[in-house]
Design an enzyme around this catalytic site. Structure first.
Site, short mmCIF file in Angstrom:
data_model
loop_
_atom_site.label_atom_id
_atom_site.label_comp_id
_atom_site.label_asym_id
_atom_site.label_seq_id
_atom_site.Cartn_x
_atom_site.Cartn_y
_atom_site.Cartn_z
CB CYS A 1 -0.90 0.02 1.22
SG CYS A 1 -2.22 -1.18 1.10
CE1 TYR B 1 -2.74 -10.83 -0.16
CE2 TYR B 1 -4.43 -9.13 -0.20
CZ TYR B 1 -3.36 -9.74 0.42
OH TYR B 1 -2.91 -9.25 1.62
CG HIS C 1 -1.28 -11.24 3.77
ND1 HIS C 1 -0.98 -10.29 2.83
CD2 HIS C 1 -0.09 -11.66 4.26
CE1 HIS C 1 0.35 -10.15 2.77
NE2 HIS C 1 0.90 -10.98 3.61
CG ASP D 1 4.30 -11.06 4.32
OD1 ASP D 1 5.40 -11.60 4.13
OD2 ASP D 1 3.63 -10.55 3.40
#
Lengths: 533, 533
Positions: free
Chosen positions: A31, A170, A173, A274
């Site tokens: 981000c 994706y 996570h 992570d």
């Protein structure tokens, strides 16, 4: 200067599906606060990394549809043609540098807050989000499953139309719906999409099949896969997956549908493990949890792990751990990391210190990222700042006195030197430059923070128009006597020793740091006050 | 229907400086998530209230310069000509309705986070913000004071150019720099801007003088003043001001510079007390702390206090408490509140329930507001929704069965009725409509939440094409037998009774609500389970 041949392997091109990665440096999705609504910020921020040698540069997580709206946080979006137009600027600018443009295709299930779109969430099972504000979800029926799969396809087509070369699906996570389907922590279904491994992976496999069919000839399909959700109590234990188990099983089962693997680890709630800070995790900290993957796939593998050391990178590739060096934070701290390795300028690398101030901004929500090491980060478009190129000052025929050689003073003197001021004198009362960064790195776990000083010391040494003078305390008259035309005061601040109470905003009587049994870090490290017991 | 003459006083025009307020209804400044960057949302949201009869409608807090940047939160901005253009749309649309456009002129000192602009904060004294993330400030020297005062003037000129009629100078909530200069909690200065009352008010007085000189002939100058910062330990005590003291002293001292007073109360950190929920504070709850002001001013006075009852409003004016009825939340819940009073349609008023879900969005940061009572709020522009006008459905020649008469079912049946469906049947198993809102309002402090049911019951009663059927439980076959062409399921949800633990996302063994000594609200109110001790 030419690069050391031992680093040649980092610059070998690599075929990834229908595309060719020009070297082994891949800025993985992270981000920045730009999203799709600030296309100039987004494009110039990402293109700076392509200019700095990153072979592929990705957006942040990119929402595929309004039901996966993460407002108040800022994701990229590929909801409509307006988003395509906005993100195409980023692709064009990255392509001008000869790099590949990547996008991270994201549906968040119940973890997307939906606070702008107001669209209810759909998920694997009807379970509240462990992460989003008061967000639950509807358990998807078969119609929902088909609809959401079509949302993936539509977004991937838009991504291709925008010019993206690599579509990173994706699957990590616990933040991505695909990962949620795989993990028993989220998936309680009893139909053909829940229960056994094959069932829990069915939704994702169908998505990948549909996406490949739609755009697989035009784009490389990467899967960002959370291969290990770690052990209890911090990780998900039996409610998640481990490398030695469904992690590797997944790699084998999906390998034919994938052009490259972008692997990481995760824990119960999003990506704390992570993006672990240097305080607790060293470079390449994910190795134990990801290193077996390469033996189970025919496709290129990417790892991340706050890589800043080219020797580590070479070792990652030579040891068979991975083929591609992924990086988020190191690429923020130094967009020119690859180029500096290529040009043999290792001492110019501005290494990430792992402080995670970048990430703290995302945790807050919408604001643009900042970086402790790279002051230009996020200002590439708005202010035209460049981390390596400095325009000549408009008033170079002046001497500048910078008082205080802490982080701000060092940065100031360095930039003014690079901007060609006649003479820059950086003066500090202490015997060493660095200000509070002389002692902060001595605190437990903060050793890498010394890079703030080290990078600037090397740069300052190289600048012929900058003189560093230590052990010299200047008072007001001393400053006046100095005779510089321009004065910069960067004399810093210290920790309060008396506390401040919320009711009165006044120092607290009693709780101050004067008693022998109380000590604050600065007293301990600078004044030599013994620690209490 | 004509209005009751006892409410005539609410519709008397009032001279405010160079402007005339057409009636006594003033939508005071409140956030909505639009700011200056979503001009369509901003303009249509505010103009809806002008259409609904509010004599003046304000923006949210409006930043005067980049150093007062509140990102990640969304304020309006008047930083440049782009902002002028964007906000002028709001002014134009409000003027079309014959109402005045107001803007709240704001500098936040250290309470503005600066996370987009990156500009350091300036404040009265060097004290960290009690509110913003890790934000301290520089104590303003005389140059800073002149510069910041000029920022006020420049922004006020831009406000005039955008078309604003009323400039509300933000002097409240400890959130505004002007308030901070006044309050010893923030102001520790020892020069002519700190210490005595006259010194602490000097900065603000100079601002008002400069603003009046610049735009006082064109715009009305309102001061939103926090007249009472309440007592310890919740309020500021001696570190703040009280009505009987510097509050009234301030009114007298500044009165000549002000065209109207917009009064409220505040506490240590921003505006929690001002926007207090119905759970703890009744309508007109600020009266004890503001009622004396009118005797100390020659200018019109506005109060707020979640006013929804026109009899209370009349009493406020007749009793000499205030001249103008300010409202934020009631105007969100019912943009047409004034018009409904004017037209004698009191039973159509959609009263604010004081749940503060609107405010909770601002606390999160950027996302657009939502309202429990007014589903159209925030969707005026994007979706073209109107709280009072409903377009004919495209498929009116159908019967609709709505199963479940909770908040969603009631709203659905009501809207479908207003959109002209042939027949709408709203069916519920219980003997009364309302769903969980039958018993939630019986919980301590939640009495006003019954307005969710009451408003809709009245509307449903008026709709000839809607039939409400209670005490009828429908199963799947029953629904099929019903024979409606369109079916809506709104059968709601219940509280989990077993808990969910974070590690496994599984029910927690032990902590469930079955033992006699444990009870959850729904068991208590619906099932009649006795409470534990």
């Amino acid at each position: 200067m030419a690069r050391d041949p031992k680093y040649d392997i980092l610059f070998e091109p690599l075929k990834v599906g229908p595309k060719t990665l020009p070297n082994r440096f891949f800025q993985s999705a992270h981000c920045n606060g730009a999203g799709s609504d600030r296309p100039g910020f987004q494009a110039h921020f990402r293109a700076m990394k392509a200019e700095g040698g990153w072979g592929a540069v990705s957006t942040e997580y990119c929402s595929i549809a309004p039901e996966s709206d993460d407002t108040h946080r800022v994701s990229a979006r590929l909801w409509d043609e307006g988003d395509v137009a906005n993100l195409s600027l980023m692709c064009d600018m990255i392509h001008e540098q000869g790099s590949l443009a990547a996008v991270e295709i994201w549906h968040g299930g119940p973890n997307a807050c939906g606070m702008e779109s107001r669209v209810p969430a759909r998920g694997a099972s009807q379970i509240g989000s462990p992460f989003a504000f008061m967000r639950a979800c509807k358990e998807m029926d078969r119609n929902d499953i088909r609809e959401v799969q079509q949302l993936y396809v539509n977004a991937c087509k838009r991504a291709r139309d925008a010019g993206f070369d690599v579509l990173t699906i994706y699957y990590a996570h616990t933040e991505a719906l695909l990962h949620q389907f795989l993990l028993p922590f989220f998936n309680r279904r009893t139909d053909e999409y829940g229960g056994s491994f094959e069932n829990r992976v069915r939704f994702g496999r169908e998505v990948l099949e549909l996406v490949r069919e739609a755009v697989g000839d035009d784009c490389a399909i990467s899967v960002r896969f959370g291969i290990d959700t770690l052990e209890l109590p911090f990780g998900l234990g039996d409610r998640g997956i481990r490398q030695d188990g469904e992690g590797l099983q997944f790699i084998e089962y999906m390998d034919e549908l994938v052009d490259m693997w972008d692997l990481n680890v995760g824990n119960a709630v999003e990506w704390g493990e992570d993006a672990a800070p240097s305080r607790t995790h060293p470079e390449n900290h994910e190795r134990p949890n990801v290193y077996k993957a390469k033996e189970h796939t025919k496709k290129p593998v990417m790892n991340v792990g706050r890589f800043t050391n080219p020797d580590t990178m070479v070792d990652v590739i030579r040891s068979g751990q991975a083929d591609i060096i992924g990086a988020a934070r190191p690429s923020i701290s130094d967009p020119f990391l690859p180029k500096k390795i290529e040009e043999g300028r290792l001492d110019d690398i501005r290494e990430c210190i792992g402080c995670n101030v970048c990430i703290s901004r995302w945790e807050i929500g919408g604001p643009p990222l900042v970086c402790t090491q790279n002051a230009t980060s996020g200002e590439e478009f708005r202010r035209g700042w460049h981390p390596e190129k400095f325009t000549q000052a408009a008033n170079p025929d002046n001497d500048v006195l910078v008082v205080g050689a802490g982080p701000a003073g060092m940065e100031c003197a360095m930039v003014l030197g690079k901007r060609g001021m006649r003479r820059v004198h950086l003066v500090d009362a202490a015997e060493e430059i660095g200000g509070h960064m002389r002692w902060v790195p001595k605190l437990p776990g903060l050793g890498e923070w010394a890079r703030v000083v080290n990078y600037r010391r090397i740069q300052l040494d190289k600048l012929k128009n900058v003189e560093v003078i230590t052990g010299s305390r200047l008072d007001a008259q001393g400053v006046l006597d100095y005779g510089a035309e321009i004065l910069v005061i960067a004399s810093g601040s210290g920790w309060s020793t008396y506390g401040l109470q919320g009711i009165t905003n006044e120092p607290m009587p009693g709780p101050d740091a004067s008693p022998a049994h109380l000590v604050i870090a600065e007293q301990l490290r600078v004044e030599g006050k013994p620690g209490g017991k």
